[in-house]
Enzyme design. Structure first.
Site, PDB file in Angstrom:
ATOM      1  N   LYS A  90       0.851  -1.191   0.000  1.00 33.06           N
ATOM      2  CA  LYS A  90       0.000   0.000   0.000  1.00 33.06           C
ATOM      3  C   LYS A  90       0.890   1.245   0.000  1.00 33.06           C
ATOM      4  O   LYS A  90       1.915   1.282   0.686  1.00 33.06           O
ATOM      5  CB  LYS A  90      -0.909  -0.032   1.239  1.00 33.06           C
ATOM      6  N   SER A 131      -9.923   2.295   2.712  1.00 32.33           N
ATOM      7  CA  SER A 131      -8.980   2.964   1.836  1.00 32.33           C
ATOM      8  C   SER A 131      -8.016   2.024   1.107  1.00 32.33           C
ATOM      9  O   SER A 131      -7.382   2.411   0.141  1.00 32.33           O
ATOM     10  CB  SER A 131      -8.164   3.977   2.646  1.00 32.33           C
ATOM     11  N   SER A 186     -10.483   0.124   6.978  1.00 31.06           N
ATOM     12  CA  SER A 186      -9.819   0.172   5.673  1.00 31.06           C
ATOM     13  C   SER A 186      -9.134  -1.104   5.218  1.00 31.06           C
ATOM     14  O   SER A 186      -8.637  -1.169   4.110  1.00 31.06           O
ATOM     15  CB  SER A 186      -8.798   1.309   5.646  1.00 31.06           C
TER      16      SER A 186
END
Length: 493
Positions: free
Chosen positions: A79, A159, A183
């Protein structure tokens, strides 16, 4: 999806060990999958071809010498919130344009030390603020899943949307992700993958871009429960550079998989039956209860009375911490700089151009609730509510409950660029209704796929555990996975 990219981490690990495949072959298979799919899915914002190949080559050499690490040769996506030395790290924000850290985050350093291979950096909501991966400066991520007979694009959740989409589309063997209010778990539920948010303090936050420091926790997204357990074992560590890091032994999470659920008490909280919850979510929950019962668990009705206050309290605490954390982005030392008449004007111009709409919204909410005259009415009250939420869980666990089963999300994945949601941030925030309590209380939570709805989309359930008892979650989630099966999207990209 080649045969190599279809392998789980556990399967690939065994084949690499047996020298049936090489790390270079496995990495090349993933890189070619990314090169053909990423233009459509948009899961990666940076693909590190050369670095991946040289890491794979080094893995092959270590395997040949009998020095293989726990994740030797396993290709992972990272990420864009994790600092990766010398590689694009921008939290998918314009304000961090061109930023390449001089250091490695503890989480990624742990993974590379265990022999994992970095494929690249994954798309995400800007500064991890969002539930649909539509706030990224690099554009939206598309969910690899589509409704039966439909060409309409769906969101992968957020997210960590890039992480979940890449895992579901077989563009990496597993991925790092972060969870501040859901998330990891919400995107996992939307994409038919497994995501675990560990207990606060289990995984180091050092080198991870901060959103809300008292809530942020890193964890993995993987294709199945076993893979999630393997990844968490490598990601977790004591880190003296993170004051919240806990000095507790890290169990062999994989060993918990397949253990009997006999004697395990699973709580079902009545407060999670919310108004307007679709029938398919209620039915899935009942199915999950039955799966756990069949596996030998005892089901107990419980009450978590302060649940309804969790979401409003979260959307005070998280933006407050974000407004403080994001004050450091001013164009002085790194990232974007927009010239101004003087230094104050330069700050203003840089932040106006650098931050996206949702990030600005949350900074403004956070600054407002921390301002004189409102601090007591909002922020202090929200922190008191947080204490009550934590106490609710403590009371339930004190009565002998080992884990709590709830839905992971209030619906299946919704459409990309949904105007209704774009114009109503509160509606979008409601996606976190089942997940925020876990962060507010600092507990571990796992999302596991438990079924497919009438439209052919995956639905997930959530298990919430006692602090630092992630093994219980892996054990129970594996029982659900065994009963429900595993789900893979039909390839259209």
């Amino acid at each position: 999806m080649s045969e190599l990219t279809a392998l789980t981490i556990a399967e690939a690990r065994d084949k690499l060990k047996a020298k049936a495949i090489t790390a270079t072959e496995l990495t090349d298979a993933y890189l070619s999958a990314i090169d053909s799919a990423n233009e459509t899915i948009n899961a990666y914002v940076k693909v590190t071809h050369d670095q991946a190949r040289s890491m794979a080559k080094a893995s092959d050499e270590r395997i040949a010498k009998g020095e293989a690490g726990a994740l030797e040769g396993i290709p992972l996506g990272v990420k864009d919130l994790f600092a990766t030395k010398g590689v694009h790290t921008q939290a998918c924000s314009h304000i961090l344009d061109g930023f390449k850290p001089e250091y490695e985050s503890t989480v990624t350093a742990n993974l590379w030390a265990d022999g994992a291979v970095m494929l690249g950096k994954l798309n995400m909501d800007e500064f991890a603020m969002g539930s649909s991966n539509e706030t990224s400066y690099y554009g939206s991520v598309k969910n690899p899943w589509r409704a039966n007979g439909s060409n309409a694009d769906l969101v992968p959740g957020g997210s960590s949307g890039g992480s979940a989409a890449a895992v579901a589309a077989q563009l990496c063997a597993g991925a790092t992700a972060t969870d501040t209010g859901g998330s990891i778990r919400q995107p996992a539920a939307f994409t038919g993958t497994v995501g675990i948010k560990p207990t606060y303090g289990r995984v180091s936050r050092w080198g991870t871009v901060a959103f809300a420091s008292s809530l942020d926790q890193a964890g993995p997204i993987a294709r199945d429960v076993r893979d999630a357990a393997i990844l968490l074992k490598s990601m977790a560590s004591l880190d003296l550079k993170d004051t919240t890091s806990v000095d507790l032994p890290i169990p062999d999470y994989e060993a918990a998989i397949g253990k009997s659920l006999k004697g395990m008490k699973i709580g079902i909280p009545k407060e999670y039956r919310v108004d307007g919850m679709p029938d398919e979510i209620e039915e899935l929950w009942q199915k999950g209860i039955q799966y756990l019962k069949d596996a030998g668990a005892e089901i107990i009705d419980i009450s978590l009375p302060n649940t309804k206050y969790a979401l409003p309290a979260y959307y005070i605490v998280a933006p407050a911490e974000a407004s403080s954390n994001l004050a450091r982005y001013d164009g002085v030392r790194y990232g974007l700089r927009v010239p101004g008449k003087d230094i104050a004007d330069m700050y203003e111009q840089t932040r106006a151009a650098g931050f996206g709409k949702e990030v600005k919204r949350r900074i403004m909410i956070g600054t407002y609730v921390l301002s004189a005259g409102y601090y007591d009415a909002y922020y202090l009250r929200a922190q008191k509510v947080r204490t009550l939420i934590k106490k609710d869980f403590e009371d339930v666990f004190a009565k002998g409950v080992h884990a709590i089963l709830t839905p992971a999300t209030p619906s299946a994945a919704f459409g990309l660029a949904d105007e209704d949601l774009a114009n109503d941030p509160v509606k979008m925030y409601l996606n976190d209704i089942f997940t925020v309590t876990v962060n507010m209380a600092g507990l571990p939570g796992i999302a596991v796929p438990a079924g497919i709805n009438d439209k052919g989309l995956p639905l997930g359930l959530q298990l919430i555990g006692r602090p630092f008892e992630e093994e219980t979650l892996f054990q129970a989630a594996h029982a659900i996975e065994q009963a429900a099966g595993r789900f893979t999207p039909a390839k259209w990209w």
